[in-house]
Design an enzyme around this catalytic site. Structure first.
Site, short mmCIF file in Angstrom:
data_model
loop_
_atom_site.label_atom_id
_atom_site.label_comp_id
_atom_site.label_asym_id
_atom_site.label_seq_id
_atom_site.Cartn_x
_atom_site.Cartn_y
_atom_site.Cartn_z
N ASP A 159 -4.05 26.68 -0.66
CA ASP A 159 -5.03 27.66 -0.22
C ASP A 159 -6.45 27.11 -0.41
O ASP A 159 -6.78 26.05 0.08
CB ASP A 159 -4.78 28.98 -0.98
CG ASP A 159 -5.56 30.16 -0.44
OD1 ASP A 159 -5.07 30.80 0.51
OD2 ASP A 159 -6.65 30.44 -0.97
N ARG A 160 -7.32 27.82 -1.14
CA ARG A 160 -8.69 27.34 -1.36
C ARG A 160 -8.71 25.94 -1.96
O ARG A 160 -9.58 25.12 -1.65
CB ARG A 160 -9.44 28.29 -2.30
CG ARG A 160 -9.60 29.70 -1.78
CD ARG A 160 -10.80 29.84 -0.88
NE ARG A 160 -10.44 30.07 0.49
CZ ARG A 160 -11.30 30.15 1.50
NH1 ARG A 160 -12.59 30.01 1.27
NH2 ARG A 160 -10.90 30.35 2.72
N ARG B 46 -8.54 23.36 0.58
CA ARG B 46 -9.80 23.20 1.33
C ARG B 46 -10.77 22.31 0.55
O ARG B 46 -11.47 21.47 1.13
CB ARG B 46 -10.40 24.57 1.63
CG ARG B 46 -9.48 25.42 2.46
CD ARG B 46 -10.06 26.73 2.95
NE ARG B 46 -8.97 27.49 3.56
CZ ARG B 46 -8.43 27.23 4.76
NH1 ARG B 46 -8.93 26.24 5.49
NH2 ARG B 46 -7.43 27.95 5.23
N HIS C 192 -9.33 39.50 4.93
CA HIS C 192 -10.13 39.15 3.75
C HIS C 192 -11.14 38.05 4.07
O HIS C 192 -12.18 37.96 3.43
CB HIS C 192 -9.21 38.72 2.60
CG HIS C 192 -8.42 37.49 2.87
ND1 HIS C 192 -7.39 37.45 3.80
CD2 HIS C 192 -8.51 36.23 2.35
CE1 HIS C 192 -6.89 36.23 3.82
NE2 HIS C 192 -7.55 35.47 2.98
N TRP C 193 -10.83 37.19 5.05
CA TRP C 193 -11.80 36.15 5.44
C TRP C 193 -13.10 36.79 5.91
O TRP C 193 -14.20 36.30 5.61
CB TRP C 193 -11.22 35.31 6.58
CG TRP C 193 -10.31 34.21 6.15
CD1 TRP C 193 -9.18 34.33 5.40
CD2 TRP C 193 -10.44 32.82 6.45
NE1 TRP C 193 -8.60 33.10 5.22
CE2 TRP C 193 -9.34 32.16 5.86
CE3 TRP C 193 -11.37 32.08 7.17
CZ2 TRP C 193 -9.16 30.78 5.95
CZ3 TRP C 193 -11.19 30.71 7.28
CH2 TRP C 193 -10.10 30.07 6.67
N TYR D 130 -15.92 32.55 0.07
CA TYR D 130 -15.63 32.90 1.46
C TYR D 130 -16.88 32.91 2.33
O TYR D 130 -16.80 32.65 3.54
CB TYR D 130 -14.89 34.24 1.51
CG TYR D 130 -13.41 34.07 1.26
CD1 TYR D 130 -12.52 33.92 2.31
CD2 TYR D 130 -12.92 34.01 -0.04
CE1 TYR D 130 -11.17 33.73 2.09
CE2 TYR D 130 -11.57 33.82 -0.28
CZ TYR D 130 -10.69 33.68 0.79
OH TYR D 130 -9.35 33.47 0.55
N HIS E 135 3.43 32.94 0.98
CA HIS E 135 2.25 32.10 0.78
C HIS E 135 2.24 31.37 -0.56
O HIS E 135 1.67 30.28 -0.66
CB HIS E 135 1.01 32.99 0.89
CG HIS E 135 -0.28 32.26 0.83
ND1 HIS E 135 -0.55 31.14 1.60
CD2 HIS E 135 -1.42 32.48 0.09
CE1 HIS E 135 -1.79 30.71 1.33
NE2 HIS E 135 -2.32 31.50 0.43
#
Length: 291
Positions: free
Chosen positions: A102-103, A106, A147-148, A209, A270
């Site tokens: 996830d994050r 990134r 949520h994004w 975000y 997820h």
């Protein structure tokens, strides 16, 4: 959890990081995602530590890591990647493997692009690059990933909304995204929820975000326009019950960002490292051990 791991506080560029370390061998950095803490790796990290030196931090602003101003500039993945490079430099690891969920993934691919030659191998878990996600966003995707859009709104709206019941919001997201909710350890879930009782963690998530809807997109676009690609082997692990393929194959998307990519889809939700811990650990051990 994390029996046999050392727990350290490490200050990198004035950011106070909470880090778990164990094992002996080639270094592997594990980065968790939203809305979790380093505890997301509690089932996988011990297996990796039998063969590798495993470093598991709370991402800046999340969990017990503190000291990063909650702005888009500081939470841009370029900034977070620089902090992770600083962490590994401080530990004496010039080159290392990285697996991120996830994050954390990134931060991982930004580190790979901004610091070529530092990663030996990279495993992004259950993501597509940020620019690709925004470009494919339509009303159906927005409903699924609301949520994004919510967390990226200007302060203090999302901070106030989520802060009204941070732990409750985390449990809502976990229930929404998990494919096998019963496979998540209650102690870990409680740790994720408890962290979001802290307004500083909520503010950090919102800054994260906001960066994802601004600077991260700019940095991705600049790299894509320049034809820059990840220079190490990549293993994409993705969850069939979460990151569904619509139109383009995930593997094809990632092949436009890296030269050497393979994939492993897993039948779970997820939270891959918790819902499918055995498969995830086996895949990481195999991929990271290749010459």
């Amino acid at each position: 959890m994390f029996e046999g791991f050392d727990t350290r506080r490490m200050v990198i560029d004035a950011v106070d990081l909470h880090v778990r370390i164990a094992g002996d061998g080639p270094p592997v950095l594990l980065l968790h995602g939203f809305p979790q803490t380093h505890a997301a790796w509690h089932k996988v990290a011990p297996a990796l530590a039998e063969r590798f030196t495993v470093i598991v931090p709370d991402l800046p602003g999340y969990g017990a890591s503190r000291g990063l101003e909650p702005t888009a500039e500081r939470f841009a993945k370029r900034s977070l990647a620089r902090l992770m490079v600083g962490l590994m430099d401080t530990l004496g690891h010039g080159r290392f493997a990285l697996a991120g969920h996830d994050r954390g993934a990134r931060v991982g691919y930004r580190l790979a692009l901004d610091h070529p030659g530092r990663l030996t191998r990279f495993v992004p878990i259950d993501i597509l690059p940020t620019l690709e996600v925004w470009e494919a966003m339509n009303w159906q995707a927005a409903l699924g990933s609301y949520h994004w859009l919510l967390l990226a709104q200007p302060a203090p709206l999302p901070e106030n909304l989520i802060g009204a019941d941070g732990p409750g919001y985390v449990r809502h997201l976990i229930d929404r995204w998990a494919g096998h909710r019963d496979r998540l350890d209650p102690t870990a879930v409680a740790a994720y929820a408890r962290a979001f009782a802290d307004p500083a963690v909520v503010a950090a998530a919102c800054a994260d975000y906001r960066a994802g809807a601004s600077l991260d997109v700019e940095h991705d676009r600049a790299d894509r326009d320049a034809g820059r690609k990840i220079d190490c082997p990549v293993l994409l692990i993705w969850a069939r019950r979460y990151l569904k393929e619509r139109g383009r194959r995930h593997l094809d998307v990632w092949r436009s960002w890296a030269e050497d990519v393979r994939e492993l889809p897993i039948d779970c939700g997820h939270f891959v490292a918790e819902e499918a811990a055995r498969e995830c650990a086996a895949a990481l051990l195999s991929f990271l051990s290749e010459e």
